[in-house]
Design a protein around this motif. Structure first.
Motif, mmCIF file in Angstrom:
data_model
loop_
_atom_site.group_PDB
_atom_site.id
_atom_site.type_symbol
_atom_site.label_atom_id
_atom_site.label_comp_id
_atom_site.label_asym_id
_atom_site.label_seq_id
_atom_site.Cartn_x
_atom_site.Cartn_y
_atom_site.Cartn_z
ATOM 1 N N GLU A 49 0.833 -1.206 0.000
ATOM 2 C CA GLU A 49 0.000 0.000 0.000
ATOM 3 C C GLU A 49 0.870 1.260 0.000
ATOM 4 N N LYS A 50 1.951 1.242 0.782
ATOM 5 C CA LYS A 50 2.855 2.397 0.813
ATOM 6 C C LYS A 50 3.506 2.591 -0.546
ATOM 7 N N ASN A 51 3.969 1.509 -1.162
ATOM 8 C CA ASN A 51 4.603 1.614 -2.472
ATOM 9 C C ASN A 51 3.631 2.133 -3.523
ATOM 10 N N ILE A 52 2.397 1.664 -3.493
ATOM 11 C CA ILE A 52 1.388 2.137 -4.446
ATOM 12 C C ILE A 52 1.122 3.618 -4.229
ATOM 13 N N ASP A 54 3.179 5.794 -2.942
ATOM 14 C CA ASP A 54 4.357 6.529 -3.413
ATOM 15 C C ASP A 54 4.358 6.639 -4.934
ATOM 16 N N LEU A 55 4.025 5.543 -5.605
ATOM 17 C CA LEU A 55 3.991 5.569 -7.071
ATOM 18 C C LEU A 55 2.919 6.521 -7.582
ATOM 19 N N MET A 56 1.777 6.527 -6.915
ATOM 20 C CA MET A 56 0.705 7.433 -7.315
ATOM 21 C C MET A 56 1.144 8.878 -7.133
ATOM 22 N N SER A 57 1.838 9.153 -6.039
ATOM 23 C CA SER A 57 2.333 10.511 -5.798
ATOM 24 C C SER A 57 3.348 10.918 -6.856
ATOM 25 N N GLN A 58 4.240 9.999 -7.172
ATOM 26 C CA GLN A 58 5.267 10.294 -8.165
ATOM 27 C C GLN A 58 4.675 10.509 -9.553
ATOM 28 N N SER A 59 3.623 9.797 -9.877
ATOM 29 C CA SER A 59 3.050 9.903 -11.220
ATOM 30 C C SER A 59 2.042 11.041 -11.327
ATOM 31 N N GLY A 60 1.697 11.655 -10.205
ATOM 32 C CA GLY A 60 0.757 12.768 -10.225
ATOM 33 C C GLY A 60 -0.688 12.343 -10.276
ATOM 34 N N VAL A 61 -0.977 11.100 -9.986
ATOM 35 C CA VAL A 61 -2.357 10.611 -10.021
ATOM 36 C C VAL A 61 -3.197 11.323 -8.979
ATOM 37 N N GLU A 62 -2.630 11.554 -7.812
ATOM 38 C CA GLU A 62 -3.398 12.217 -6.755
ATOM 39 C C GLU A 62 -3.795 13.625 -7.186
ATOM 40 N N GLU A 63 -2.879 14.330 -7.850
ATOM 41 C CA GLU A 63 -3.190 15.682 -8.312
ATOM 42 C C GLU A 63 -4.307 15.645 -9.338
#
Length: 77
Positions: A49-52, A54-63
């Motif tokens: 869950e943490k890795n996912i 982090d990946l979402m944050s890095q890819s800008g999905v959250e934004e």
């Protein structure tokens, strides 16, 4: 024969008690192993869950998700 019966009965009792103790020990060992594996899986899931995240944050999905929510909210207002 009556003298032999109590001895046989005692022997049988000892055998049954020993068998039950062995079964209980095996059950406890298996139970401990299962709990250990569940704890390990829980740790792995937390890491995943943490890795996912982090990946979402890095890819800008959250934004992107936040932008979509803002757009939807301002469109309905």
């Amino acid at each position: 024969m009556s003298e032999k019966d109590p001895k046989t009965s005692q022997d049988l009792t000892i055998v049954v008690q020993t068998l039950l103790q062995q079964m209980q020990d095996k059950f406890q060992t298996m139970s401990d192993q299962i709990i250990g594996r569940i704890d390990e899986m829980s740790t792995r899931i937390d890491d995943l869950e943490k890795n996912i995240s982090d990946l979402m944050s890095q890819s800008g999905v959250e934004e992107s998700e936040e932008e979509i929510k803002v757009t939807e909210t301002s469109g309905t207002a």
